[in-house]
Design a protein around this motif. Sequence first.
Motif, PDB file in Angstrom:
ATOM      1  N   ARG A 325     -42.686   5.766  25.211  1.00  0.00           N
ATOM      2  CA  ARG A 325     -41.254   5.237  24.963  1.00  0.00           C
ATOM      3  C   ARG A 325     -40.332   5.943  25.720  1.00  0.00           C
ATOM      4  O   ARG A 325     -39.287   6.038  25.544  1.00  0.00           O
ATOM      5  N   THR A 457     -49.440  -6.395  11.003  1.00  0.00           N
ATOM      6  CA  THR A 457     -48.177  -5.584  11.750  1.00  0.00           C
ATOM      7  C   THR A 457     -46.866  -5.996  11.208  1.00  0.00           C
ATOM      8  O   THR A 457     -46.511  -6.977  10.995  1.00  0.00           O
ATOM      9  N   VAL A 459     -42.785  -6.308  11.751  1.00  0.00           N
ATOM     10  CA  VAL A 459     -42.211  -7.063  12.585  1.00  0.00           C
ATOM     11  C   VAL A 459     -40.694  -6.899  12.114  1.00  0.00           C
ATOM     12  O   VAL A 459     -40.357  -7.509  11.019  1.00  0.00           O
ATOM     13  N   ARG A 514     -43.704  -9.059  19.021  1.00  0.00           N
ATOM     14  CA  ARG A 514     -44.617  -8.449  19.879  1.00  0.00           C
ATOM     15  C   ARG A 514     -44.549  -9.052  21.273  1.00  0.00           C
ATOM     16  O   ARG A 514     -44.159 -10.226  21.451  1.00  0.00           O
ATOM     17  N   GLU A 518     -39.081  -3.685  22.279  1.00  0.00           N
ATOM     18  CA  GLU A 518     -38.227  -3.230  21.261  1.00  0.00           C
ATOM     19  C   GLU A 518     -39.030  -1.857  20.811  1.00  0.00           C
ATOM     20  O   GLU A 518     -38.389  -0.738  20.348  1.00  0.00           O
ATOM     21  N   TYR A 519     -40.345  -1.594  21.246  1.00  0.00           N
ATOM     22  CA  TYR A 519     -41.236  -0.373  20.569  1.00  0.00           C
ATOM     23  C   TYR A 519     -41.925   0.227  21.878  1.00  0.00           C
ATOM     24  O   TYR A 519     -42.799   1.124  21.766  1.00  0.00           O
ATOM     25  N   TRP A 523     -45.960  -1.875  22.099  1.00  0.00           N
ATOM     26  CA  TRP A 523     -45.524  -3.121  21.622  1.00  0.00           C
ATOM     27  C   TRP A 523     -45.525  -4.369  22.594  1.00  0.00           C
ATOM     28  O   TRP A 523     -45.825  -5.737  22.414  1.00  0.00           O
ATOM     29  N   HIS A 524     -45.216  -4.091  23.726  1.00  0.00           N
ATOM     30  CA  HIS A 524     -45.121  -5.037  24.887  1.00  0.00           C
ATOM     31  C   HIS A 524     -46.654  -5.531  25.229  1.00  0.00           C
ATOM     32  O   HIS A 524     -47.310  -6.964  25.004  1.00  0.00           O
ATOM     33  N   ASP A 538     -46.449 -13.890  15.052  1.00  0.00           N
ATOM     34  CA  ASP A 538     -45.302 -13.262  14.534  1.00  0.00           C
ATOM     35  C   ASP A 538     -44.201 -14.090  14.351  1.00  0.00           C
ATOM     36  O   ASP A 538     -43.541 -14.061  13.106  1.00  0.00           O
TER      37      ASP A 538
END
Length: 712
Positions: A325, A457, A459, A514, A518-519, A523-524, A538
């Motif tokens: 992060r 997950t 989202v 995803r 964003e996370y 996440w990527h 998603d």
Amino acid sequence: MRNILRWTTALSVLAASPAFANELTDTNYPDTRRGDVVETLFGEKIADPYRWLENDVREDKEVADWVARQSAFTDSYLKQLPQRGWFEEKVRGLLDFERFGLPDKAGKRYFYTRNSGLLNQSQLFVRDGLDGEPRLLIDPNTWASDGATALSGWTPSKEGSYLLYSVQDGGSDWRILHVLDVATGKVLEDEIRWVKFSDLAWVGEKGFLYSRYPAPGEGEAFQSANYDHTVYYHELGTPQSQDVVVYRTPEHPEYNHSVTATQDGHWAIVTSSIGTDARFEIHAIDLTSKDWTPRVVVGGFDDAWELVEGMGDKLWFVTNKDAPRKRLVQIDLGSKTPKMHEVVPQAEDILERAGIVGNRLVLNYMRDAASHAVIVGLDGKSAQEFSLSGIGTASGFHGKPGDPETFYSFTSFNRPPSIFRMNIETGETTPFAEPEMDFDPEDFAIEQRFYASKDGTKVPMFIVRRKDVVAAGKPVPTLLYGYGGFDIALTPGFSASRMAWIQAGGAYVLANLRGGGEYGRAWHDAGRRENKQNVFDDFIAAGEYLKAQGITSEDGLAINGGSNGGLLVGAVTNQRPDLFAAAVPQVGVMDMLRFDRFTAGRYWVDDFGYPDKEADFRIIRRYSPYHNIADGQDYPAVLVTTADTDDRVVPGHSFKYAAAIQHADLGDKPHLIRIETRAGHGSGKPTDKVIEESADILSFMAEWTGLEVPEF
């Protein structure tokens, strides 16, 4: 309004035109020649009947003829849509306000862009002192009669004596560099060509660093793959042919190199990458030395490193090394081996960027795709939360060590960007430029929800509606937007076209899929390469959620996305054509088996994989929009959009996909392609073209979702 009768009636109107007489039936599209190209890839025969549409429209007369006929067909249909006039006027009105870019301070001068409202291109102004009289330095609106030549980037020298700026023509990624004497407004004779994907960095007041590729061969500027990115130094008053190579990797021509410099002029920092992944090598060049030999700071292409600033031998970086992060570290170049220590550890939120202002650090964090800022000392201590105005996106906070002044911008779905000036020492914040709009931001509700994807997950999505629409509690036509790739986070921001849809009574939904940023790193990773199907799942789950929750009706959902988001729209349309009423893939990557053969496409293998490797081929073959059209199923109305000068995602992707869906048996709804001229992947597009494109797209989606626009 949105039914087969409307489509048939529209075609009947078109057929009355001499240009279309005896040519149109219910879905009688312009003829497209089918070739006989078939290749065997890893034991599978792959037909590519529209391979010829990959050719450059500037060079191939057959492609140019096809483009002309498709454009006439599509334009005639779009122009008669009853909602189009309303959307054109609404978008024009929503763009007609004074807006500013973030100021850049150099010496005692302040440089910034301003658009009075409907100028095709923003102008560049300078003030001598914050309260000085604004003086126009550059007006790109005088560069081309169609407004399609843009000021794409600029940076003043440290003392503000000169301005280095880049020119973008027709939306291309290629740039031409020029230098302007700020005092006189005179453009110097210096001109640098074949610049692409380049930062710009001044070295004192006499020269600058930039990156470029070798000049392409005849007729290859907009098609050929880019290799051998090189950093050069240019001294003012000399021809480009005398520019000095500063950093190059001939043994690895696939590497990319960008360069920036510290504010004190001590170090030039070269950031090298292989693809689109944030995995970099860092080299430092001592600009105070006669020997500009690059020095390795970080090797290995393992992690992200973003230079914050430098003072003396100390450099600050935001990195995801051992911190998915991200965290803030300092690297000391004062010893033979660079030494690193942590300044601000990883937090629960994503550290997007940082800046040194005065004697403090401003840290810009993202929490659930929305911004907040924290101010700390240079040692990372004494944290102070900085309040922002609700759910939105903050940017800027650029500054200089020793100077307490900084500027930042704040925007949200219902608020155009406002610019603020802040004194970091006193905490005093004053408006620099706040737009005046003809609507009240408080009339709109911004809601964030979390929904479950196929694998469970959670989202996030943002839902934006008029408050009276929310109070009514009824389903409304809904525009769902997504991207899901390349570690890019979609955050709240103002868009005139989206606001027009919302003001018309529709809902706008942004899904944070995803594959984005964003996370953080996990996440990527969860939405790329072998995990790419998660992105599509998603998005599909978002559509199902919006229907289940009564946000939209069973036949009221439109989807939209651009570039990698265009791939997204194409893929999910193939996988769930029953879920959507309308689909608009913009400048999309539609042929996943050949994307790496053109311009910048080879960089995308980090997210997509390698088409020439069997394991990757098996994955991308399953979702490639061009190769997975579900012949025999009823499709939503589809409007493909691209531009003739798009040298990022070459228009051949969209040409081939549009030809394929027009040839297939996909029901009675229209499947059209809109092709912009003198435009590229999106940046630099003049306001006139933005308004026209927005009106076409919004009216098309309104027609097929049943959105009734208000009276004028």
